[in-house]
Design an enzyme around this catalytic site. Structure first.
Site, PDB file in Angstrom:
ATOM      1  N   ASP A 235      45.120 -37.548 -20.947  1.00  0.00           N
ATOM      2  CA  ASP A 235      46.020 -35.956 -20.286  1.00  0.00           C
ATOM      3  C   ASP A 235      46.206 -34.907 -20.239  1.00  0.00           C
ATOM      4  O   ASP A 235      45.774 -34.971 -22.221  1.00  0.00           O
ATOM      5  CB  ASP A 235      47.008 -37.211 -20.110  1.00  0.00           C
ATOM      6  CG  ASP A 235      47.919 -35.840 -19.175  1.00  0.00           C
ATOM      7  OD1 ASP A 235      47.475 -36.830 -18.135  1.00  0.00           O
ATOM      8  OD2 ASP A 235      48.481 -35.200 -19.348  1.00  0.00           O
ATOM      9  N   ASN A 243      47.525 -24.761 -13.542  1.00  0.00           N
ATOM     10  CA  ASN A 243      47.616 -24.269 -12.298  1.00  0.00           C
ATOM     11  C   ASN A 243      48.965 -23.166 -11.734  1.00  0.00           C
ATOM     12  O   ASN A 243      48.529 -22.003 -10.687  1.00  0.00           O
ATOM     13  CB  ASN A 243      48.193 -25.005 -11.479  1.00  0.00           C
ATOM     14  CG  ASN A 243      46.502 -26.352 -11.422  1.00  0.00           C
ATOM     15  OD1 ASN A 243      46.276 -26.019 -10.988  1.00  0.00           O
ATOM     16  ND2 ASN A 243      47.411 -27.544 -11.544  1.00  0.00           N
ATOM     17  N   HIS A 248      44.880 -23.251  -8.757  1.00  0.00           N
ATOM     18  CA  HIS A 248      44.361 -24.034  -8.496  1.00  0.00           C
ATOM     19  C   HIS A 248      43.537 -23.730  -8.867  1.00  0.00           C
ATOM     20  O   HIS A 248      42.241 -24.624  -8.926  1.00  0.00           O
ATOM     21  CB  HIS A 248      44.646 -24.589  -6.917  1.00  0.00           C
ATOM     22  CG  HIS A 248      45.891 -25.537  -7.240  1.00  0.00           C
ATOM     23  ND1 HIS A 248      46.437 -26.730  -7.924  1.00  0.00           N
ATOM     24  CD2 HIS A 248      47.251 -24.662  -7.107  1.00  0.00           C
ATOM     25  CE1 HIS A 248      48.066 -26.128  -7.787  1.00  0.00           C
ATOM     26  NE2 HIS A 248      48.128 -25.725  -6.596  1.00  0.00           N
ATOM     27  N   ASP A 252      40.825 -26.005 -10.892  1.00  0.00           N
ATOM     28  CA  ASP A 252      39.614 -26.864 -10.686  1.00  0.00           C
ATOM     29  C   ASP A 252      38.686 -26.919 -12.401  1.00  0.00           C
ATOM     30  O   ASP A 252      37.886 -27.371 -12.191  1.00  0.00           O
ATOM     31  CB  ASP A 252      39.475 -26.924  -9.749  1.00  0.00           C
ATOM     32  CG  ASP A 252      39.723 -27.348  -8.225  1.00  0.00           C
ATOM     33  OD1 ASP A 252      41.289 -27.935  -8.489  1.00  0.00           O
ATOM     34  OD2 ASP A 252      40.342 -26.423  -7.037  1.00  0.00           O
ATOM     35  N   GLU A 278      45.890 -35.400 -13.700  1.00  0.00           N
ATOM     36  CA  GLU A 278      45.165 -34.988 -15.027  1.00  0.00           C
ATOM     37  C   GLU A 278      44.295 -35.382 -15.876  1.00  0.00           C
ATOM     38  O   GLU A 278      44.414 -35.716 -17.578  1.00  0.00           O
ATOM     39  CB  GLU A 278      45.892 -33.050 -15.265  1.00  0.00           C
ATOM     40  CG  GLU A 278      47.324 -34.231 -15.920  1.00  0.00           C
ATOM     41  CD  GLU A 278      48.248 -33.540 -15.006  1.00  0.00           C
ATOM     42  OE1 GLU A 278      49.561 -33.473 -15.239  1.00  0.00           O
ATOM     43  OE2 GLU A 278      48.170 -34.040 -13.521  1.00  0.00           O
TER      44      GLU A 278
END
Length: 363
Positions: A235, A243, A248, A252, A278
Protein backbone atom coordinates in the site's frame (compact mmCIF):
# COMPACT_ATOMS: atom_id res chain seq x y z
CA UNK A 1 -19.53 -16.77 -8.11
CA UNK A 2 -21.53 -14.34 -10.22
CA UNK A 3 -18.40 -13.01 -11.88
CA UNK A 4 -17.21 -16.56 -12.73
CA UNK A 5 -20.58 -17.29 -14.32
CA UNK A 6 -20.37 -14.04 -16.26
CA UNK A 7 -16.90 -14.92 -17.54
CA UNK A 8 -18.08 -18.40 -18.58
CA UNK A 9 -21.12 -16.96 -20.35
CA UNK A 10 -19.01 -14.39 -22.20
CA UNK A 11 -16.58 -17.13 -23.22
CA UNK A 12 -19.39 -19.26 -24.64
CA UNK A 13 -20.83 -16.30 -26.54
CA UNK A 14 -17.36 -15.49 -27.90
CA UNK A 15 -16.86 -19.06 -29.12
CA UNK A 16 -20.32 -19.10 -30.69
CA UNK A 17 -19.80 -15.80 -32.50
CA UNK A 18 -16.24 -16.34 -33.65
CA UNK A 19 -16.33 -20.00 -34.54
CA UNK A 20 -18.06 -20.80 -37.79
CA UNK A 21 -17.03 -24.47 -37.53
CA UNK A 22 -20.44 -25.52 -36.25
CA UNK A 23 -22.18 -23.71 -39.11
CA UNK A 24 -19.94 -25.21 -41.81
CA UNK A 25 -20.14 -28.69 -40.26
CA UNK A 26 -23.91 -28.51 -40.03
CA UNK A 27 -24.28 -27.26 -43.60
CA UNK A 28 -21.84 -29.86 -44.91
CA UNK A 29 -23.60 -32.77 -43.16
CA UNK A 30 -27.11 -31.49 -43.91
CA UNK A 31 -26.39 -31.08 -47.62
CA UNK A 32 -24.65 -34.45 -47.88
CA UNK A 33 -27.44 -36.19 -45.98
CA UNK A 34 -30.20 -34.57 -48.02
CA UNK A 35 -28.49 -35.28 -51.35
CA UNK A 36 -27.77 -38.88 -50.32
CA UNK A 37 -31.47 -39.39 -49.62
CA UNK A 38 -32.49 -37.79 -52.92
CA UNK A 39 -29.88 -39.83 -54.80
CA UNK A 40 -31.17 -43.09 -53.32
CA UNK A 41 -34.71 -42.15 -54.35
CA UNK A 42 -33.47 -41.29 -57.86
CA UNK A 43 -31.65 -44.65 -57.97
CA UNK A 44 -34.92 -46.45 -57.31
CA UNK A 45 -36.72 -44.38 -59.95
CA UNK A 46 -33.99 -45.01 -62.54
CA UNK A 47 -34.07 -48.73 -61.74
CA UNK A 48 -37.82 -48.77 -62.31
CA UNK A 49 -37.54 -46.86 -65.61
CA UNK A 50 -34.60 -48.93 -66.89
CA UNK A 51 -32.13 -46.00 -67.00
CA UNK A 52 -29.10 -48.08 -66.06
CA UNK A 53 -26.44 -45.38 -66.60
CA UNK A 54 -28.30 -42.85 -64.48
CA UNK A 55 -29.00 -45.54 -61.89
CA UNK A 56 -25.27 -46.28 -61.54
CA UNK A 57 -24.42 -42.57 -61.29
CA UNK A 58 -27.01 -41.81 -58.62
CA UNK A 59 -26.15 -44.97 -56.65
CA UNK A 60 -22.42 -44.19 -56.62
CA UNK A 61 -23.20 -40.62 -55.69
CA UNK A 62 -25.44 -41.71 -52.78
CA UNK A 63 -22.76 -44.11 -51.50
CA UNK A 64 -20.11 -41.40 -51.69
CA UNK A 65 -22.34 -39.05 -49.68
CA UNK A 66 -22.84 -41.71 -47.02
CA UNK A 67 -19.08 -42.43 -46.93
CA UNK A 68 -18.37 -38.72 -46.61
CA UNK A 69 -20.81 -38.34 -43.73
CA UNK A 70 -19.17 -41.32 -42.00
CA UNK A 71 -15.69 -39.86 -42.51
CA UNK A 72 -16.80 -36.44 -41.33
CA UNK A 73 -18.10 -37.90 -38.10
CA UNK A 74 -14.73 -39.44 -37.23
CA UNK A 75 -12.61 -36.99 -35.26
CA UNK A 76 -9.29 -38.49 -36.32
CA UNK A 77 -9.91 -38.34 -40.06
CA UNK A 78 -8.00 -35.87 -42.18
CA UNK A 79 -10.46 -33.26 -43.42
CA UNK A 80 -8.65 -33.11 -46.76
CA UNK A 81 -9.86 -36.65 -47.44
CA UNK A 82 -13.41 -35.46 -46.83
CA UNK A 83 -12.88 -32.54 -49.19
CA UNK A 84 -11.57 -34.84 -51.93
CA UNK A 85 -14.59 -37.12 -51.58
CA UNK A 86 -16.84 -34.07 -51.70
CA UNK A 87 -15.11 -32.96 -54.88
CA UNK A 88 -15.75 -36.36 -56.46
CA UNK A 89 -19.39 -36.04 -55.44
CA UNK A 90 -19.61 -32.71 -57.24
CA UNK A 91 -18.15 -34.17 -60.43
CA UNK A 92 -20.60 -37.05 -60.31
CA UNK A 93 -23.62 -34.82 -59.83
CA UNK A 94 -22.39 -32.70 -62.74
CA UNK A 95 -22.23 -35.90 -64.81
CA UNK A 96 -25.81 -36.58 -63.78
CA UNK A 97 -26.90 -33.20 -65.12
CA UNK A 98 -25.04 -33.86 -68.36
CA UNK A 99 -26.22 -37.41 -69.00
CA UNK A 100 -29.81 -36.72 -68.00
CA UNK A 101 -30.01 -33.81 -70.44
CA UNK A 102 -31.49 -31.35 -67.96
CA UNK A 103 -32.16 -27.98 -69.67
CA UNK A 104 -29.51 -25.29 -69.68
CA UNK A 105 -31.12 -23.09 -67.05
CA UNK A 106 -31.04 -25.74 -64.35
CA UNK A 107 -27.41 -26.58 -65.12
CA UNK A 108 -26.48 -22.90 -64.90
CA UNK A 109 -28.29 -22.60 -61.58
CA UNK A 110 -26.47 -25.57 -60.06
CA UNK A 111 -23.05 -24.80 -61.55
CA UNK A 112 -23.11 -21.21 -60.33
CA UNK A 113 -23.95 -22.35 -56.79
CA UNK A 114 -20.61 -24.20 -56.68
CA UNK A 115 -18.41 -21.13 -55.92
CA UNK A 116 -20.55 -19.76 -53.11
CA UNK A 117 -21.05 -23.16 -51.49
CA UNK A 118 -17.37 -24.14 -51.78
CA UNK A 119 -16.29 -20.80 -50.28
CA UNK A 120 -18.39 -21.48 -47.20
CA UNK A 121 -17.29 -25.10 -46.76
CA UNK A 122 -13.59 -24.82 -47.65
CA UNK A 123 -12.77 -21.15 -47.03
CA UNK A 124 -11.69 -18.45 -49.48
CA UNK A 125 -8.38 -19.90 -50.72
CA UNK A 126 -9.40 -23.57 -51.03
CA UNK A 127 -12.84 -22.53 -52.26
CA UNK A 128 -11.28 -20.57 -55.13
CA UNK A 129 -9.04 -23.51 -56.06
CA UNK A 130 -11.97 -25.90 -55.96
CA UNK A 131 -14.18 -23.57 -58.04
CA UNK A 132 -11.46 -23.07 -60.66
CA UNK A 133 -10.99 -26.85 -60.86
CA UNK A 134 -14.69 -27.28 -61.49
CA UNK A 135 -14.57 -24.57 -64.14
CA UNK A 136 -11.65 -26.28 -65.90
CA UNK A 137 -13.59 -29.53 -66.09
CA UNK A 138 -16.69 -27.76 -67.42
CA UNK A 139 -14.60 -25.96 -70.07
CA UNK A 140 -13.25 -29.34 -71.14
CA UNK A 141 -16.80 -30.70 -71.52
CA UNK A 142 -18.19 -27.65 -73.33
CA UNK A 143 -15.39 -26.55 -75.66
CA UNK A 144 -12.86 -29.39 -76.13
CA UNK A 145 -13.85 -31.89 -78.88
CA UNK A 146 -13.03 -34.89 -76.69
CA UNK A 147 -15.17 -33.40 -73.94
CA UNK A 148 -18.04 -32.77 -76.33
CA UNK A 149 -18.07 -36.46 -77.18
CA UNK A 150 -18.36 -37.31 -73.49
CA UNK A 151 -21.02 -34.65 -73.00
CA UNK A 152 -23.70 -36.41 -75.08
CA UNK A 153 -25.82 -33.28 -74.82
CA UNK A 154 -25.92 -30.22 -77.03
CA UNK A 155 -25.96 -27.06 -74.97
CA UNK A 156 -27.03 -23.89 -76.74
CA UNK A 157 -24.40 -21.49 -78.08
CA UNK A 158 -25.89 -18.73 -75.94
CA UNK A 159 -25.29 -20.79 -72.81
CA UNK A 160 -21.70 -21.74 -73.70
CA UNK A 161 -20.86 -18.10 -74.46
CA UNK A 162 -22.47 -16.58 -71.38
CA UNK A 163 -21.60 -19.25 -68.86
CA UNK A 164 -17.94 -18.19 -68.20
CA UNK A 165 -18.98 -14.60 -67.44
CA UNK A 166 -21.78 -15.73 -65.17
CA UNK A 167 -19.59 -18.29 -63.38
CA UNK A 168 -16.73 -15.87 -62.73
CA UNK A 169 -19.17 -13.17 -61.62
CA UNK A 170 -20.54 -15.57 -58.98
CA UNK A 171 -16.98 -16.62 -58.07
CA UNK A 172 -15.89 -12.98 -57.64
CA UNK A 173 -18.91 -12.06 -55.53
CA UNK A 174 -18.45 -15.20 -53.41
CA UNK A 175 -14.74 -14.46 -52.89
CA UNK A 176 -15.49 -10.86 -51.88
CA UNK A 177 -18.24 -12.02 -49.51
CA UNK A 178 -15.92 -14.59 -47.92
CA UNK A 179 -13.14 -12.00 -47.58
CA UNK A 180 -15.61 -9.61 -45.96
CA UNK A 181 -16.73 -12.34 -43.56
CA UNK A 182 -13.13 -13.15 -42.62
CA UNK A 183 -12.32 -9.47 -42.03
CA UNK A 184 -15.46 -9.03 -39.94
CA UNK A 185 -14.49 -12.09 -37.93
CA UNK A 186 -10.98 -10.68 -37.31
CA UNK A 187 -12.36 -7.31 -36.22
CA UNK A 188 -14.92 -8.94 -33.97
CA UNK A 189 -12.22 -11.15 -32.47
CA UNK A 190 -10.00 -8.13 -31.85
CA UNK A 191 -12.91 -6.24 -30.27
CA UNK A 192 -13.78 -9.13 -27.96
CA UNK A 193 -10.13 -9.66 -27.05
CA UNK A 194 -9.89 -5.95 -26.22
CA UNK A 195 -13.01 -6.24 -24.09
CA UNK A 196 -11.52 -9.26 -22.30
CA UNK A 197 -8.32 -7.34 -21.68
CA UNK A 198 -10.19 -4.35 -20.22
CA UNK A 199 -12.36 -6.68 -18.16
CA UNK A 200 -9.32 -8.34 -16.57
CA UNK A 201 -6.86 -5.42 -16.39
CA UNK A 202 -6.69 -2.10 -14.66
CA UNK A 203 -7.06 0.66 -17.26
CA UNK A 204 -4.57 3.00 -15.56
CA UNK A 205 -1.66 0.71 -14.70
CA UNK A 206 -2.15 -2.20 -17.11
CA UNK A 207 -1.82 -4.85 -14.39
CA UNK A 208 -4.58 -7.27 -13.42
CA UNK A 209 -7.62 -5.94 -11.60
CA UNK A 210 -9.58 -7.97 -9.04
CA UNK A 211 -11.37 -9.99 -11.71
CA UNK A 212 -8.13 -10.75 -13.53
CA UNK A 213 -6.19 -11.86 -10.47
CA UNK A 214 -9.05 -14.07 -9.28
CA UNK A 215 -9.16 -15.66 -12.72
CA UNK A 216 -5.40 -16.22 -12.43
CA UNK A 217 -5.87 -17.81 -9.00
CA UNK A 218 -8.46 -20.20 -10.45
CA UNK A 219 -5.99 -21.22 -13.17
CA UNK A 220 -3.31 -21.86 -10.54
CA UNK A 221 -5.50 -24.43 -8.83
CA UNK A 222 -6.54 -25.97 -12.14
CA UNK A 223 -2.85 -26.70 -12.83
CA UNK A 224 -2.57 -28.36 -9.41
CA UNK A 225 1.23 -28.29 -9.28
CA UNK A 226 1.30 -28.23 -5.44
CA UNK A 227 3.84 -25.41 -5.24
CA UNK A 228 3.62 -23.15 -2.14
CA UNK A 229 1.65 -19.92 -2.48
CA UNK A 230 2.70 -16.57 -1.04
CA UNK A 231 0.92 -13.23 -1.11
CA UNK A 232 2.51 -9.78 -1.15
CA UNK A 233 0.16 -6.87 -0.45
CA UNK A 234 1.59 -3.35 -0.66
CA UNK A 235 0.00 0.00 0.00
CA UNK A 236 1.34 3.45 -0.94
CA UNK A 237 2.11 5.51 2.16
CA UNK A 238 0.25 8.81 2.46
CA UNK A 239 -1.15 8.54 -1.05
CA UNK A 240 -4.05 10.87 -0.23
CA UNK A 241 -1.65 13.66 0.70
CA UNK A 242 0.15 13.21 -2.66
CA UNK A 243 -3.16 13.60 -4.49
CA UNK A 244 -4.15 16.60 -2.37
CA UNK A 245 -0.82 18.39 -2.77
CA UNK A 246 0.15 17.61 -6.38
CA UNK A 247 -3.15 16.62 -7.98
CA UNK A 248 -4.61 13.42 -9.36
CA UNK A 249 -2.41 13.45 -12.47
CA UNK A 250 0.59 13.10 -10.20
CA UNK A 251 -1.22 10.40 -8.22
CA UNK A 252 -1.83 8.48 -11.44
CA UNK A 253 1.86 8.73 -12.29
CA UNK A 254 2.74 7.34 -8.87
CA UNK A 255 0.35 4.42 -9.36
CA UNK A 256 1.88 3.59 -12.73
CA UNK A 257 5.36 3.69 -11.22
CA UNK A 258 4.35 1.42 -8.34
CA UNK A 259 2.87 -1.06 -10.81
CA UNK A 260 5.96 -1.00 -13.06
CA UNK A 261 8.76 -1.49 -10.51
CA UNK A 262 7.70 -4.97 -9.28
CA UNK A 263 7.54 -6.24 -12.89
CA UNK A 264 11.32 -6.00 -13.12
CA UNK A 265 11.81 -7.88 -9.84
CA UNK A 266 9.21 -10.63 -9.61
CA UNK A 267 9.64 -13.94 -11.40
CA UNK A 268 7.45 -15.34 -14.17
CA UNK A 269 5.42 -17.31 -11.63
CA UNK A 270 4.27 -14.15 -9.88
CA UNK A 271 1.34 -11.99 -10.97
CA UNK A 272 0.61 -8.45 -9.83
CA UNK A 273 -2.78 -6.77 -9.64
CA UNK A 274 -4.29 -3.52 -8.49
CA UNK A 275 -6.26 -4.70 -5.48
CA UNK A 276 -7.72 -1.37 -4.39
CA UNK A 277 -7.25 2.37 -4.84
CA UNK A 278 -3.56 2.42 -3.86
CA UNK A 279 -3.13 -1.26 -2.97
CA UNK A 280 -1.36 -3.82 -5.12
CA UNK A 281 -1.58 -7.57 -4.63
CA UNK A 282 1.00 -10.08 -5.84
CA UNK A 283 0.36 -13.83 -5.95
CA UNK A 284 3.47 -16.01 -5.99
CA UNK A 285 3.57 -19.73 -6.64
CA UNK A 286 7.22 -20.70 -6.68
CA UNK A 287 10.16 -21.53 -4.43
CA UNK A 288 11.32 -17.89 -4.25
CA UNK A 289 11.42 -16.17 -0.86
CA UNK A 290 8.48 -13.77 -0.87
CA UNK A 291 9.91 -11.73 2.01
CA UNK A 292 13.18 -11.11 0.13
CA UNK A 293 11.32 -10.07 -3.03
CA UNK A 294 8.98 -7.80 -1.03
CA UNK A 295 11.92 -6.06 0.64
CA UNK A 296 13.65 -5.60 -2.72
CA UNK A 297 10.49 -4.02 -4.15
CA UNK A 298 10.14 -1.73 -1.11
CA UNK A 299 13.75 -0.54 -1.40
CA UNK A 300 13.49 0.05 -5.15
CA UNK A 301 10.36 2.17 -4.68
CA UNK A 302 11.98 4.11 -1.85
CA UNK A 303 14.99 4.88 -4.05
CA UNK A 304 12.86 5.97 -7.03
CA UNK A 305 11.39 9.47 -6.90
CA UNK A 306 8.52 10.47 -9.14
CA UNK A 307 9.32 13.49 -11.31
CA UNK A 308 6.28 15.74 -11.68
CA UNK A 309 6.39 19.36 -12.88
CA UNK A 310 10.09 19.69 -12.07
CA UNK A 311 9.54 18.33 -8.56
CA UNK A 312 10.95 15.10 -7.15
CA UNK A 313 8.29 13.38 -5.08
CA UNK A 314 9.49 10.67 -2.69
CA UNK A 315 7.24 7.63 -2.48
CA UNK A 316 7.29 4.80 0.03
CA UNK A 317 5.15 1.71 0.53
CA UNK A 318 4.17 -0.52 3.40
CA UNK A 319 4.15 -4.21 2.59
CA UNK A 320 2.40 -7.18 4.12
CA UNK A 321 3.63 -10.67 3.25
CA UNK A 322 2.04 -14.01 3.99
CA UNK A 323 3.91 -17.22 3.22
CA UNK A 324 1.95 -20.44 2.99
CA UNK A 325 3.25 -23.93 2.40
CA UNK A 326 -0.23 -25.07 1.40
CA UNK A 327 -1.56 -24.51 -2.12
CA UNK A 328 -5.16 -25.51 -1.40
CA UNK A 329 -7.83 -23.35 -2.99
CA UNK A 330 -9.77 -23.04 0.25
CA UNK A 331 -6.75 -21.41 1.94
CA UNK A 332 -6.03 -18.63 -0.56
CA UNK A 333 -8.55 -16.24 1.00
CA UNK A 334 -6.96 -16.84 4.40
CA UNK A 335 -3.53 -16.12 2.92
CA UNK A 336 -4.77 -12.81 1.51
CA UNK A 337 -6.42 -11.91 4.84
CA UNK A 338 -3.17 -12.70 6.66
CA UNK A 339 -1.19 -10.52 4.23
CA UNK A 340 -3.71 -7.71 4.78
CA UNK A 341 -3.23 -7.96 8.54
CA UNK A 342 0.54 -7.92 8.06
CA UNK A 343 0.17 -4.79 5.89
CA UNK A 344 -1.74 -2.92 8.60
CA UNK A 345 0.84 -4.03 11.12
CA UNK A 346 3.54 -2.47 8.92
CA UNK A 347 1.45 0.72 8.70
CA UNK A 348 1.01 0.91 12.46
CA UNK A 349 4.75 0.35 13.05
CA UNK A 350 5.81 3.45 11.13
CA UNK A 351 5.21 2.69 7.44
CA UNK A 352 7.89 2.15 4.77
CA UNK A 353 8.58 -1.37 6.00
CA UNK A 354 7.48 -4.95 5.47
CA UNK A 355 5.80 -7.29 7.89
CA UNK A 356 5.83 -11.04 7.31
CA UNK A 357 3.42 -13.67 8.55
CA UNK A 358 3.23 -17.38 7.99
CA UNK A 359 -0.03 -19.26 7.79
CA UNK A 360 0.72 -21.19 10.96
CA UNK A 361 0.68 -17.82 12.77
CA UNK A 362 -2.87 -17.11 11.59
CA UNK A 363 -5.72 -18.46 13.66
Amino acid sequence: MLNERKIDSIGKIKDLILSDKFGSDFLFCAVNGAIALVALIMTCINLATGEKVLMVITLVFALLCIVNLTLYGRSGINKKVVHVVFGIESFIILAFFIVSGIPDGFSVLWICLVPSFSMFVFGRREGCIYSLGMFAMIVFLFWVPAGEQVLMYSYSETFTMRFPFLYFAVLLVSAIAEWSREETKKRLENSIDKYYYLYRHDALTGVFNRFGIREHISKIFENNNNLPISVILLDIDDFKSINDRYGHDCGDKVLRMIAEIPRGIICEHCQISRWGGEEFLMIMQCECDAAVIAEEIRKEIENTNVIYQNSEIPVTVSVGVCISGNSGKSDIENVIIAADRALYEAKNNGKNRICVRCMNQVV
